[in-house]
Design a protein around this motif. Structure first.
Motif, PDB file in Angstrom:
ATOM      1  N   GLY A 435       0.775  -1.184  -0.069  1.00  0.00           N
ATOM      2  CA  GLY A 435      -0.025  -0.135  -0.062  1.00  0.00           C
ATOM      3  C   GLY A 435       0.832   1.408  -0.039  1.00  0.00           C
ATOM      4  O   GLY A 435       0.426   2.270  -0.637  1.00  0.00           O
ATOM      5  N   LEU A 471      -5.645   0.856  -3.953  1.00  0.00           N
ATOM      6  CA  LEU A 471      -5.564   1.410  -2.654  1.00  0.00           C
ATOM      7  C   LEU A 471      -6.811   1.450  -1.895  1.00  0.00           C
ATOM      8  O   LEU A 471      -6.971   1.005  -0.605  1.00  0.00           O
ATOM      9  CB  LEU A 471      -4.890   2.868  -2.536  1.00  0.00           C
ATOM     10  CG  LEU A 471      -3.507   2.815  -2.876  1.00  0.00           C
ATOM     11  CD1 LEU A 471      -2.994   4.541  -3.065  1.00  0.00           C
ATOM     12  CD2 LEU A 471      -2.634   2.264  -1.993  1.00  0.00           C
ATOM     13  N   ILE A 481      -3.829   2.094   5.135  1.00  0.00           N
ATOM     14  CA  ILE A 481      -4.043   2.426   3.805  1.00  0.00           C
ATOM     15  C   ILE A 481      -5.338   3.246   3.527  1.00  0.00           C
ATOM     16  O   ILE A 481      -5.235   3.993   2.794  1.00  0.00           O
ATOM     17  CB  ILE A 481      -4.174   1.232   3.227  1.00  0.00           C
ATOM     18  CG1 ILE A 481      -2.702   0.513   3.324  1.00  0.00           C
ATOM     19  CG2 ILE A 481      -4.239   1.504   1.698  1.00  0.00           C
ATOM     20  CD1 ILE A 481      -1.588   0.878   2.817  1.00  0.00           C
TER      21      ILE A 481
END
Length: 624
Positions: A435, A471, A481
């Motif tokens: 991430g 994401l 994230i």
């Protein structure tokens, strides 16, 4: 036992039966088969070849064992024991949780068993190599309660929609805190075991991804101190892919974890090249390669977080942090076995099911690919690089600026390539490190989304959108994230048009927010929640830290070339195509093929990769 079972194989067949490859009864002087056919029966000499005699003896021994097994099974009226539990690895779906196959004797009910199975599928070797993957299910019932609770808390986030579901989020928090209480009880009572260190590793990862960086840092220092007092604390890095000793797996998991969260434990630096040579270029395995790469990633994280002093050397200086990390990055690649590289694995040809069946392998392979390509993006990120160039405006090499642009363009493109591949294969990655890698690349594409060139701008905008989509999918599992997705959207909204300078539109951006994104810094009130009211106001996280210069007009330029640290008269673009290029010299003698000259090549005037070794060998053989 079935009495109709054929008799044992005869020791020697007669010659007619041997030629016809028929089963010979073996009677002497003439077998019944030859007598029935009215043919002459004869046997070879009594002296048999040694290999034939040994083969017959082995066959007789095997048949004797089969007889014993058949008698044992016939005397016991029971069926075969059930086969061991096999996990059916498949990606979690929002509408239902993955079917639990952990033994029903595990305390906590079906939800706990589901969390343990998800840990085995999505967390072990992704990235921490805590448990030997093949034997993990068989040992689950013997694990200590604090370790089971920590594994359940980490694994359950991959159930359904993950932390977006309030009930799952609440259960994760309850298991985490109960596990932490049991660990602290062992520490205070002086009854620390291997499971205590393993549990700390999992809790550190949970705390860090939740944003509780101070708590994660204190726990990793505690674990590192305990580890330093054990004999296996400074063991040499070995092949960990099939390592049975969980003490060594825990030791290197803690080492890797420190690099990933920006808190490297105080052990001697791993000397890649020296160990590689000392082991006669032995393949350390994919897990060890991931641990070695985490060292370089840890240096890149420190690079993003460090404050640059006025007397710091320029990036191109050998003693600069930029040069040292670049060297370590290339050094790592030089010792990585070819079989782990992209073209050897044929990753593009694999399906999502292929990856899912061996997540413990592909998790580390993807770590190697995404982290490796993200490190140059961090080093050459325009914001981070501008802080190191501010004092060298009129002395910076033009080649360095061009090289920086090429590095972020090349490696950001590779990260985006893997994002597209994972999306096409419908494969969900489970390593939170990925991430942060994609976050860095997203900020680069966001900057390039404001350049004047229409084609380049649209391509960058597409890259930013694809990064954000990736994401958002990861944000269902990892709170850090989810926070970065929100920050990227805020950063995009903060970009506004400025004055037009030299017929070029300038843009302004929230520099502090951009720097926080690159550092992965959580909100201060979350990171400092380990302190009580009396100390929270004195937390170092609340101190005002110097940040990069706020006058950051780099947005809207390709790479670093548009920043004010670069002199306007410094040419950083490619020469136009109509400019005549010098004729390349005839190096055919060096290639060893006099009939082929580089100048006369039809399509490519440069050496191909397969030619370099031959080129060097011939060059060394040239007469002086």
């Amino acid at each position: 036992m079935d009495d109709s079972r054929p008799l044992k194989r005869t020791r020697q067949a007669c010659e007619p039966c041997r030629r016809k490859k028929s089963r010979c009864p073996g009677e002497r002087p003439a077998c019944s088969y030859c007598q029935r056919l009215g043919q002459e029966c004869e046997y070879a000499g009594d002296e048999e070849p040694d290999y034939a005699r040994k083969m017959e003896q082995r066959i007789e021994g095997i048949e004797g064992k089969i007889d014993m097994l058949m008698q044992a099974f016939s005397s016991q009226n029971q069926s075969f024991p059930p086969s061991p539990t096999v996990f059916s690895a498949r990606p979690p779906r929002p509408e239902s949780t993955t079917e639990a196959t952990i033994s029903t004797t595990v305390p906590g009910g079906s939800l706990a068993r589901n969390g343990l199975q998800l840990f085995w599928i999505y967390c072990n070797f992704q990235p921490l190599t805590l448990f030997r993957h093949a034997t993990f299910p068989a040992t689950i019932e013997n694990r200590d309660p604090e370790l089971l609770l920590a594994m359940q808390a980490l694994g359950l986030r991959f159930s359904g929609v993950g932390i977006l579901e309030p009930e799952i989020k609440r259960q994760i928090m309850n298991w985490r805190e109960e596990s932490r209480r049991l660990v602290m009880s062992r520490v205070t009572e002086g009854s620390i075991e291997l499971s205590t260190l393993q549990t700390l590793c999992i809790l550190i990862l949970i705390d860090y991804t939740t944003g509780q960086c101070v708590r994660a840092g204190s726990n990793i220092r505690l674990a590192a101190y305990l580890l330093s007092n054990l004999k296996f604390g400074n063991a040499e890095l070995l092949n960990l892919d099939n390592e049975k000793d969980e003490r060594l797996l825990c030791r290197w998991s803690l080492h890797m974890l420190g690099n990933l969260i920006g808190e490297p434990i105080s052990v001697p630096r791993l000397d890649y090249a020296a160990q590689y040579v000392s082991l006669n270029k032995q393949d350390l395995g994919l897990a060890a390669c991931a641990i070695l790469l985490s060292d370089v990633w840890g240096l890149a994280r420190s690079y993003a977080q460090s404050h640059v002093a006025a007397d710091s050397p320029p990036p191109w200086a050998p003693q600069s942090d930029y040069s040292r990390i670049t060297f370590r990055h290339a050094e790592f690649e030089s010792i990585t076995p070819l079989r782990y590289r992209l073209h050897e694995t044929r990753f593009d040809e694999l399906t999502g099911d292929d990856l899912q069946q061996r997540r413990n392998y592909w998790g580390h392979w993807l770590f190697f690919q995404l982290v490796f390509h993200s490190i140059p993006c961090v080093l050459n990120h325009p914001l981070l690089l501008s802080t190191r160039l501010r004092h060298f405006r009129h002395t910076m090499p033009q080649s360095f600026i061009q090289h920086s642009y090429e590095q972020i363009t090349l490696h950001a493109g590779w990260v985006l390539h893997f994002i597209d591949q994972l999306e096409t294969k419908n494969y969900e990655v489970s390593d939170p490190t990925f991430g942060q890698c994609v976050v860095v690349v997203a900020t680069i594409y966001l900057q390039h989304s404001f350049v004047e060139d229409v084609f380049f701008r649209e391509k960058a905008q597409s890259g930013y959108d694809r990064c954000l989509t990736f994401l958002v999918r990861m944000a269902r599992r990892w709170p850090n994230i989810d926070r970065q997705v929100d920050n990227l959207r805020k950063l995009r909204s903060s970009i506004s048009a400025g004055d037009v300078q030299n017929s070029r539109q300038t843009w302004s951006v929230n520099v502090q927010l951009l720097w926080d994104i690159l550092r992965g810094a959580p909100p201060k009130h979350i990171a400092a929640d380990i302190f009580g009211p009396g100390l929270a106001r004195d937390s170092a996280l609340n101190a005002d830290l110097s940040t990069p210069e706020t006058d950051f007009d780099l947005i809207g330029s390709a790479g670093i070339s548009g920043h004010k640290t670069v002199a306007r008269n410094l040419v950083t673009y490619y020469p136009p195509e109509q400019v005549l290029q010098p004729t390349p010299p005839d190096l055919s003698a060096l290639l060893g093929e006099p009939g082929i000259s580089l100048a006369g090549a039809s399509n490519n005037a440069f050496l191909q990769p397969q030619d370099y070794g031959r080129f060097i060998d011939n060059w060394l053989d040239l007469p002086t």
